[in-house]
Design a protein around this motif. Structure first.
Motif, PDB file in Angstrom:
ATOM      1  N   UNK A  65      48.360  28.058  49.948  1.00 42.62           N
ATOM      2  CA  UNK A  65      47.531  27.203  50.815  1.00 42.62           C
ATOM      3  C   UNK A  65      47.108  27.858  52.119  1.00 42.62           C
ATOM      4  N   UNK A  66      47.811  28.905  52.528  1.00 47.28           N
ATOM      5  CA  UNK A  66      47.550  29.433  53.873  1.00 47.28           C
ATOM      6  C   UNK A  66      46.903  30.808  53.895  1.00 47.28           C
ATOM      7  N   UNK A  67      46.766  31.448  52.751  1.00 45.34           N
ATOM      8  CA  UNK A  67      46.157  32.780  52.735  1.00 45.34           C
ATOM      9  C   UNK A  67      44.681  32.676  52.346  1.00 45.34           C
ATOM     10  N   UNK A  68      43.896  33.630  52.828  1.00 41.69           N
ATOM     11  CA  UNK A  68      42.464  33.631  52.492  1.00 41.69           C
ATOM     12  C   UNK A  68      42.270  33.987  51.020  1.00 41.69           C
ATOM     13  N   UNK A  69      41.103  33.647  50.499  1.00 38.10           N
ATOM     14  CA  UNK A  69      40.797  33.917  49.088  1.00 38.10           C
ATOM     15  C   UNK A  69      40.845  35.410  48.778  1.00 38.10           C
ATOM     16  N   UNK A  70      40.265  36.225  49.654  1.00 32.30           N
ATOM     17  CA  UNK A  70      40.262  37.681  49.414  1.00 32.30           C
ATOM     18  C   UNK A  70      41.688  38.221  49.394  1.00 32.30           C
ATOM     19  N   UNK A  71      42.508  37.710  50.288  1.00 33.53           N
ATOM     20  CA  UNK A  71      43.906  38.135  50.343  1.00 33.53           C
ATOM     21  C   UNK A  71      44.645  37.702  49.068  1.00 33.53           C
ATOM     22  N   UNK A  72      44.427  36.456  48.668  1.00 41.48           N
ATOM     23  CA  UNK A  72      45.118  35.942  47.473  1.00 41.48           C
ATOM     24  C   UNK A  72      44.771  36.732  46.219  1.00 41.48           C
ATOM     25  N   UNK A  73      43.521  37.150  46.090  1.00 36.30           N
ATOM     26  CA  UNK A  73      43.140  37.945  44.912  1.00 36.30           C
ATOM     27  C   UNK A  73      43.979  39.216  44.823  1.00 36.30           C
ATOM     28  N   UNK A  74      44.241  39.837  45.975  1.00 33.58           N
ATOM     29  CA  UNK A  74      45.077  41.050  46.005  1.00 33.58           C
ATOM     30  C   UNK A  74      46.532  40.690  45.704  1.00 33.58           C
ATOM     31  N   UNK A  75      46.985  39.547  46.219  1.00 29.78           N
ATOM     32  CA  UNK A  75      48.355  39.087  45.936  1.00 29.78           C
ATOM     33  C   UNK A  75      48.546  38.902  44.428  1.00 29.78           C
ATOM     34  N   UNK A  76      47.559  38.270  43.776  1.00 29.33           N
ATOM     35  CA  UNK A  76      47.659  38.030  42.325  1.00 29.33           C
ATOM     36  C   UNK A  76      47.732  39.355  41.553  1.00 29.33           C
ATOM     37  N   UNK A  77      46.951  40.314  42.016  1.00 29.10           N
ATOM     38  CA  UNK A  77      46.930  41.653  41.384  1.00 29.10           C
ATOM     39  C   UNK A  77      48.301  42.329  41.521  1.00 29.10           C
ATOM     40  N   UNK A  78      48.844  42.274  42.738  1.00 31.42           N
ATOM     41  CA  UNK A  78      50.165  42.897  42.999  1.00 31.42           C
ATOM     42  C   UNK A  78      51.264  42.147  42.245  1.00 31.42           C
ATOM     43  N   UNK A  79      51.118  40.837  42.143  1.00 28.14           N
ATOM     44  CA  UNK A  79      52.120  40.029  41.434  1.00 28.14           C
ATOM     45  C   UNK A  79      52.186  40.429  39.962  1.00 28.14           C
ATOM     46  N   UNK A  80      51.014  40.617  39.366  1.00 30.06           N
ATOM     47  CA  UNK A  80      50.928  41.020  37.952  1.00 30.06           C
ATOM     48  C   UNK A  80      51.697  42.328  37.715  1.00 30.06           C
ATOM     49  N   UNK A  81      51.507  43.289  38.625  1.00 30.03           N
ATOM     50  CA  UNK A  81      52.205  44.593  38.507  1.00 30.03           C
ATOM     51  C   UNK A  81      53.711  44.400  38.620  1.00 30.03           C
ATOM     52  N   UNK A  82      54.107  43.564  39.558  1.00 33.14           N
ATOM     53  CA  UNK A  82      55.517  43.366  39.864  1.00 33.14           C
ATOM     54  C   UNK A  82      56.252  42.576  38.784  1.00 33.14           C
ATOM     55  N   UNK A  83      55.648  41.465  38.363  1.00 30.57           N
ATOM     56  CA  UNK A  83      56.322  40.541  37.437  1.00 30.57           C
ATOM     57  C   UNK A  83      56.024  40.842  35.968  1.00 30.57           C
ATOM     58  N   UNK A  84      54.940  41.613  35.725  1.00 25.88           N
ATOM     59  CA  UNK A  84      54.549  41.888  34.341  1.00 25.88           C
ATOM     60  C   UNK A  84      53.919  40.675  33.678  1.00 25.88           C
ATOM     61  N   UNK A  85      53.530  39.702  34.470  1.00 25.73           N
ATOM     62  CA  UNK A  85      52.843  38.520  33.960  1.00 25.73           C
ATOM     63  C   UNK A  85      51.943  37.970  35.053  1.00 25.73           C
ATOM     64  N   UNK A  86      50.977  37.140  34.665  1.00 31.71           N
ATOM     65  CA  UNK A  86      50.036  36.620  35.656  1.00 31.71           C
ATOM     66  C   UNK A  86      50.701  35.544  36.507  1.00 31.71           C
ATOM     67  N   UNK A  87      50.121  35.309  37.674  1.00 34.05           N
ATOM     68  CA  UNK A  87      50.614  34.243  38.550  1.00 34.05           C
ATOM     69  C   UNK A  87      50.487  32.892  37.844  1.00 34.05           C
ATOM     70  N   UNK A  88      49.422  32.722  37.033  1.00 37.81           N
ATOM     71  CA  UNK A  88      49.243  31.463  36.291  1.00 37.81           C
ATOM     72  C   UNK A  88      50.418  31.220  35.336  1.00 37.81           C
ATOM     73  N   UNK A  89      50.822  32.281  34.613  1.00 37.31           N
ATOM     74  CA  UNK A  89      51.938  32.137  33.659  1.00 37.31           C
ATOM     75  C   UNK A  89      53.234  31.777  34.371  1.00 37.31           C
ATOM     76  N   UNK A  90      53.450  32.389  35.534  1.00 38.63           N
ATOM     77  CA  UNK A  90      54.658  32.078  36.303  1.00 38.63           C
ATOM     78  C   UNK A  90      54.637  30.641  36.803  1.00 38.63           C
TER      79      UNK A  90
END
Length: 326
Positions: free
Chosen positions: A206-231
């Motif tokens: 809720x508090x991060x900008x859209x551009x920032x969140x897109x990068x967060x989702x990308x980094x999350x995928x690398x880290x968790x091996x799954x998408x943020x949606x799946x988590x």
């Protein structure tokens, strides 16, 4: 395409209004269409579906000035069913319409959580501020207080957080170190622990900008091996899950989000007319053409063809006019 880009897309509009517009004859046409015995529904459709919202507001003022009657009340007394609902929706200014939909979603027994999620997850900070103002003017109560009294727990928390409208601060520079840190925080709050730290998810989404969140989702995928949606799907459930997924979808591609809303409203037995009307009315002067393109990808057929199959009469004619050509 990140969600906040949608509002600068001139090519997205399916309703562009009348050139050489004059509200006086339009108001007269509507008056004649409703005067006496019977109603000329086609005349009402021809005027109101082919004008912009701003033009409709001027027609309403002219109607009151010429005939001493409120146009919305006149339409309500002449029309019925989903056709009435659609035509009346067209007459509200955008922020008043969102305020009305939020109010209707909360009044009476039960709450239409999906309506509240859809509006709050997809509107910009500036729009949310205007909706809050319109809500207060129309209903004399505070939107945040009404949401708090109608919802509870983490779902209430995420909605109140969305009402603050912090996430669309358009920082084109993304702090990659912070994005990685956020991805690690999300991973630690969900996949790495037994249970879920919902507050961390709510805060970052809720508090991060859209551009920032897109990068967060990308980094999350690398880290968790799954998408943020799946988590989110495995860590949460119910309305909280729906709200989180809506934020992610709107961040990734707001046109696809609305296309999915329309597809689910039309597919299967019966039609969710409330969703169909709200999305088409509220996006017709924003990005409905872009939504239609996404709809075709999802459904394998055009939005118009599904409306043709699923609706009938004047209601169908009006919806197709608002959608424009495929």
């Amino acid at each position: 395409m990140a969600w906040w880009k949608a509002w600068s897309e001139a090519k997205g509009k399916s309703v562009t209004g009348a050139l050489n517009f004059d509200p006086v004859p339009d108001a007269q046409t509507l008056y004649k269409a409703m005067k006496g015995f019977g109603t000329d529904e086609q005349a009402i459709i021809d005027v109101l579906t082919k004008r912009t919202n701003m033009q409709r507001q001027q027609i309403a003022i002219s109607f009151k000035g010429q005939f001493g009657k409120d146009l919305i009340e006149s339409l309500k007394s002449e029309l019925s069913g989903d056709f009435e609902r659609l035509i009346v929706a067209l007459m509200y200014s955008p922020f008043k319409y969102d305020a009305k939909e939020l109010h209707d979603a909360m009044k009476g027994v039960g709450t239409s959580e999906d309506v509240i999620i859809e509006i709050l997850a997809s509107r910009t900070k500036a729009q949310i501020k205007e909706i809050i103002k319109a809500y207060k003017e129309e209903y004399g109560s505070d939107l945040e207080e009404d949401i708090k009294s109608d919802t509870s727990g983490y779902f209430e928390q995420i909605l109140v957080c969305l009402l603050q409208g912090e996430r669309d601060n358009e920082y084109f520079y993304v702090d990659i170190a912070l994005a990685r840190q956020d991805a690690e925080t999300l991973h630690a709050a969900g996949e790495k622990i037994k249970g879920t730290d919902e507050v961390q998810f709510i805060t970052i989404l809720c508090k991060r900008s859209a551009t920032h969140l897109l990068k967060v989702f990308e980094e999350y995928q690398k880290l968790a091996g799954k998408s943020i949606e799946d988590s989110i799907k495995s860590e949460t459930h119910g309305s909280l899950e729906d709200a989180m997924l809506a934020i992610v979808k709107c961040t990734r591609n707001v046109h696809r989000y609305f296309a999915e809303r329309l597809y689910h409203a039309l597919k299967g037995a019966g039609t969710h007319d409330g969703t169909l009307i709200r999305v088409i009315v509220s996006r017709s002067e924003v990005d409905l053409n872009l939504i239609k393109a996404e709809f075709k990808h999802i459904a394998g057929k055009t939005l118009s063809s599904m409306i043709l199959d699923d609706t009938s009469g004047d209601y169908k004619t009006a919806l197709l006019n608002l959608c424009g050509s495929d």
